[in-house]
Design a protein around this motif. Structure first.
Motif, PDB file in Angstrom:
ATOM      1  N   ASP B 105      30.799  46.108 -22.320  1.00 15.39           N
ATOM      2  CA  ASP B 105      30.357  44.906 -21.456  1.00 15.39           C
ATOM      3  C   ASP B 105      30.369  45.126 -19.942  1.00 15.39           C
ATOM      4  O   ASP B 105      29.574  45.283 -19.189  1.00 15.39           O
ATOM      5  CB  ASP B 105      31.177  43.563 -21.690  1.00 15.39           C
ATOM      6  N   HIS B 108      27.655  47.699 -19.174  1.00 14.83           N
ATOM      7  CA  HIS B 108      26.309  47.190 -19.217  1.00 14.83           C
ATOM      8  C   HIS B 108      26.206  45.917 -18.474  1.00 14.83           C
ATOM      9  O   HIS B 108      25.734  45.893 -17.328  1.00 14.83           O
ATOM     10  CB  HIS B 108      26.082  47.271 -20.880  1.00 14.83           C
ATOM     11  N   GLU B 109      25.995  44.892 -19.397  1.00 13.19           N
ATOM     12  CA  GLU B 109      25.595  43.443 -18.960  1.00 13.19           C
ATOM     13  C   GLU B 109      26.939  42.937 -17.881  1.00 13.19           C
ATOM     14  O   GLU B 109      26.380  41.908 -16.743  1.00 13.19           O
ATOM     15  CB  GLU B 109      25.609  42.669 -19.979  1.00 13.19           C
ATOM     16  N   ARG B 111      29.001  40.640 -18.639  1.00  6.27           N
ATOM     17  CA  ARG B 111      29.054  39.183 -18.724  1.00  6.27           C
ATOM     18  C   ARG B 111      30.180  38.829 -18.573  1.00  6.27           C
ATOM     19  O   ARG B 111      30.413  37.477 -17.974  1.00  6.27           O
ATOM     20  CB  ARG B 111      28.573  39.095 -20.256  1.00  6.27           C
ATOM     21  N   LYS B 114      30.380  37.894 -14.806  1.00  6.63           N
ATOM     22  CA  LYS B 114      29.363  36.798 -14.546  1.00  6.63           C
ATOM     23  C   LYS B 114      29.868  35.738 -15.083  1.00  6.63           C
ATOM     24  O   LYS B 114      29.596  34.533 -14.169  1.00  6.63           O
ATOM     25  CB  LYS B 114      28.134  37.176 -14.946  1.00  6.63           C
ATOM     26  N   ASN B 135      25.360  51.494 -17.440  1.00  5.04           N
ATOM     27  CA  ASN B 135      24.113  51.586 -18.358  1.00  5.04           C
ATOM     28  C   ASN B 135      24.142  52.864 -19.107  1.00  5.04           C
ATOM     29  O   ASN B 135      22.888  53.279 -19.577  1.00  5.04           O
ATOM     30  CB  ASN B 135      23.045  51.523 -17.630  1.00  5.04           C
TER      31      ASN B 135
END
Lengths: 338, 479
Positions: B105, B108-109, B111, B114, B135
């Motif tokens: 995570d 990459h995102e 989350r 966030k 990424n």
């Protein structure tokens, strides 16, 4: 096999062989002196100095010791930490190389080498050396023979094996030649030596004993010890496992097994030089050697062995994969033209 | 022997508070009480000598003599009943699963940031967060392939995680060698007691390494990358390489051509597909990380990014064992798995949080303060045992750089009977480091490395600080 690994195996083997030879050389000469009477300082220096000279470390010796006394020479050859070729340092370096390739040698071999290393670095070694030098050397020689046995009994006969063999036999050829050269000052520069004194005969026997050769020699030549037959035996006897011809032959075979090239051919300088050396030795007579002078002959021989060692290093260990031209070529090819 | 042993007020692995031997220790107690101190001493000396001869040693840094020491070994094994181990195992599987999801995570995102579970500042300021790898898809989506999580037990005997080692955890060779030594020393006992084996670790490790090979390589060449013979864990590197039958290489044995990694051999260059690296991110490639690194391989990161070579562990896993991120692991488990943690963290205070910092500074003499990215028992303050000066030094450090300090209450680790001298046994504090392998599936060899603080009263088990080790037995049953 990794080049670094091959290099470590080669040197481990060389240093073990070196330590054993030093042990025999010093041990025999200490014992030899027991046979002489009326030894003054001058006579002792004459005895010990050639031994330092034979190792090729004369310069280093005189940096550390003013005179070639028995105590100074034996300390230099056995314990001296500043002498990287001393017996103890040889064992330390053999063990250091083994440590780098622990995964490549068998547990049994490592354990024995490590045991020897722990022994020579322990206070017990010094004590034993003081109380009974010959027991001390016996410990070293027995351990070295033990390791040779372990090597034969436990190691895979793969590429690493042949690097071990190459290291052992190049060192053995070199050391035998140096031990044989110890008494050169008593020989005529060129030509065959004539009669020798009884004391000199004892010294030539000591040379044989320093090479573990006395018994084999007697089986072949009888009890009479002469410089000519000693030199013949140690130099060009094809069957004695410490003779220079025997060692060079096994060195040559090991090198050819590494690359897989048949006898009589070569693919690199190491093989070419080793093959040539074997042929020279095989087709020489001892008279020819003495015509050139034994010392000269051995001097040239040692240089040839050095050249083989260097060629081996260039061929297998230090491969310059990224030569400048090659690098430029690769980078030229990598450039994109849009 | 063991007659005069007193568990005192600590949780003792072998005896209950009432002084009764725990059922799973009954047989070893019988064995020890049936032995004279002389017999025990003989066995102990034989084991020590064997370790020294075999060179099962670690290098002492800063010693010009090149001294190698054996890692002190205590003959009394630490024993864990099967049921207890199964719970620990489940907890560790849960934890490494969450840590891997977290790393995926994070790279990459993001989350978890966030969604406000972890404040971005803590990640972005992490010393081991590698933004170069955002990424980037790691092979098989596994980040931490080998994890060593340190477990401790407090006064109530409950297991807790003290820290995770997600970069290059070491010590597994001692697990294997300790077991061999115990088998030689007490051969009869193993049959009677029923101990689960650990010998398959190298096979499992190799299987995992082969599993993560780049796609399309049928018979991958796996190597172990070591910093070299002077590293303290060098024995372990050669040991594992030999057990797996793979090459052990140094940085200078490798080179990168056309984004592919090769090793220099006597037959020329040979391709390499998987690297089990035992050197830090910082040193792995001088063209990307530390420029002065002589240990790494120029271009390695490029080859890795091109998917031509796989690394275990992946680059950037260090953020997961940052001690500040450790604080958030229970929240990660909740966030990614929607589960409650099976093994708790030790209560932790973050110096960077206003209220926590006040509490830490007010109670420095009661707390253990740790630097966020140190290991091996360095960079640590043991409040209750520290002098006024040491406390003052740490007060300043915490105030100057709160991001990099955490504090925990002093846990009185469980104790274990340990030989001290002349056949006498005393309680010494222990921890447990299981080794978790994450490949096609998650594998944990039963037990792990039990480290023991040999100095009386000491709570620090690291080998550099006077620690030793014990063999760890996970039983086939519960007694």
């Amino acid at each position: 096999m990794l080049s670094r690994v091959a290099n470590c195996l080669y040197w481990m083997s060389r240093y073990i062989e070196r330590a054993e030879n030093t042990a025999r050389l010093v041990d025999t000469n200490l014992q030899l002196l027991l046979d002489f009477r009326n030894l003054n300082e001058q006579r002792l220096a004459e005895h010990w100095l050639p031994i330092v000279q034979a190792t090729g470390d004369e310069e280093a010796f005189f940096k550390l010791h003013p005179k070639a006394t028995a105590a100074a020479v034996t300390e230099f050859l056995v314990f001296q930490p500043e002498n990287s070729n001393s017996l103890v340092q040889s064992i330390c370096q053999a063990r250091e190389n083994a440590r780098m390739v622990r995964d490549q040698i068998t547990f049994e071999l490592w354990e024995e080498l490590n045991r020897l290393y722990l022994f020579v670095r322990s206070p017990r070694a010094r004590d034993l050396w003081r109380s009974s030098p010959s027991e001390f050397f016996q410990e070293i020689k027995a351990s070295s023979l033990h390791m040779i046995g372990i090597t034969y009994a436990t190691l895979l006969r793969n590429e690493g094996w042949y690097f071990l063999q190459a290291g052992k036999f190049i060192e053995r050829a070199d050391k035998t030649s140096r031990i044989l050269d110890v008494r050169y000052q008593t020989l005529p520069e060129k030509g065959m030596p004539t009669n020798i004194s009884q004391a000199e005969a004892l010294e030539w026997s000591a040379i044989l004993r320093s090479c573990s050769a006395l018994d084999s020699y007697k089986a072949l030549y009888g009890a009479d010890v002469t410089p000519k037959s000693v030199a013949e035996f140690l130099l060009i006897n094809a069957d004695f496992s410490r003779s220079i011809l025997f060692s060079a032959n096994l060195l040559d075979q090991s090198l050819r097994r590494i690359s897989g090239v048949p006898e009589g051919r070569f693919t690199n300088d190491a093989e070419r030089l080793a093959g040539r050396l074997v042929s020279e030795l095989r087709f020489s007579t001892i008279e020819e050697v003495f015509d050139q002078g034994l010392h000269n002959y051995l001097d040239v021989l040692q240089q040839k062995l050095n050249d083989i060692g260097n060629a081996l290093f260039q061929t297998y260990i230090f491969q310059s994969f990224s030569s400048l031209e090659e690098e430029i070529l690769v980078q030229q090819e990598e450039q994109q033209q849009q | 022997m063991l007659k005069r042993y007193a568990p005192e007020t600590f949780f003792d692995e072998m005896y209950t508070a009432a002084g009764e031997v725990r059922p799973h220790y009954r047989r070893i107690e019988q064995c020890l009480t049936g032995m004279t101190p002389e017999e025990f001493d003989r066995k102990r000396e034989a084991v020590d000598l064997a370790f020294l001869r075999q060179g099962i040693t670690f290098n002492v840094y800063g010693d010009s003599q090149g001294t190698e020491r054996i890692f002190p070994f205590d003959l009394v094994p630490r024993i864990i009943p099967q049921k207890e181990w199964e719970q620990v195992e489940r907890g560790l599987v849960q934890r490494i699963t969450a840590l891997n999801l977290f790393l995926h995570d994070l790279y990459h995102e993001q989350r978890i940031i966030k969604d406000g579970v972890i404040p971005p500042y803590y990640v972005l300021s992490g010393k081991h967060f590698r933004r170069e790898f955002v990424n980037f898809n790691v092979p098989k989506d596994i980040y931490i392939h080998v994890c060593g999580s340190d477990l401790i037990r407090g006064a109530d005997g409950k297991y807790m995680v003290l820290e995770d080692n997600a970069r290059c955890p070491s010590g597994v060779s001692y697990v294997l060698e300790n077991r061999r030594a115990m088998k030689r020393t007490f051969p009869g006992l193993f049959e009677q007691v029923g101990v689960q084996p650990v010998d398959h670790y190298p096979q499992e490790l190799l299987k995992m390494l082969q599993y993560i090979a780049p796609a399309g390589v049928a018979d991958p060449t796996v190597v172990l990358l070591t910093p070299g013979a002077y590293n303290s864990a060098y024995f372990e590197h050669t040991y594992l390489a030999r057990q797996m039958g793979i090459e052990i290489v140094e940085g200078r044995d490798l080179l990168v051509r056309d984004s592919r990694v090769f090793m220099r051999t006597t037959k020329g260059l040979q391709p390499v597909h998987v690297i089990y690296r035992r050197i830090d991110d910082d040193f792995i490639d001088p063209t990307v990380f530390r420029r002065d690194s002589m240990l790494g391989v120029p271009g390695l990161v490029n080859a890795y990014r091109s998917g031509n070579v796989s690394l275990a562990n992946s680059i950037g896993t260090g953020i997961a064992d940052d001690k500040v991120i450790y604080y958030f692991v229970p929240k990660m488990i909740k966030y990614y798995l929607d589960q409650d943690p099976l093994i708790d963290n030790v209560p932790t205070y973050l110096a960077n949080e206003e209220s926590d910092r006040k509490y830490i500074l007010d109670n420095l003499d009661q707390l253990v303060v740790k630097a966020a990215n140190e290991s091996g028992g360095y960079g640590m303050l043991m409040g209750p045992q520290a002098s006024k000066e040491e406390i003052a030094v740490f007060r300043k450090k915490v105030e100057e750089d709160p991001r990099n300090y955490i504090a925990q209450p002093m846990i009185s680790l469980s104790r274990h009977p340990t030989h001290v001298a002349d056949g006498n046994f005393e309680g010494r504090h222990v921890d447990l480091r299981p080794f978790i392998l994450y490949g096609e599936k998650i594998v944990i060899v039963p037990g792990g490395l039990t480290r023991v603080a040999l100095r009386k009263g000491s709570l620090v088990v690291n080998s550099s600080q006077g620690g030793g080790s014990k063999d760890t037995w996970v039983l086939y049953g519960d007694d």
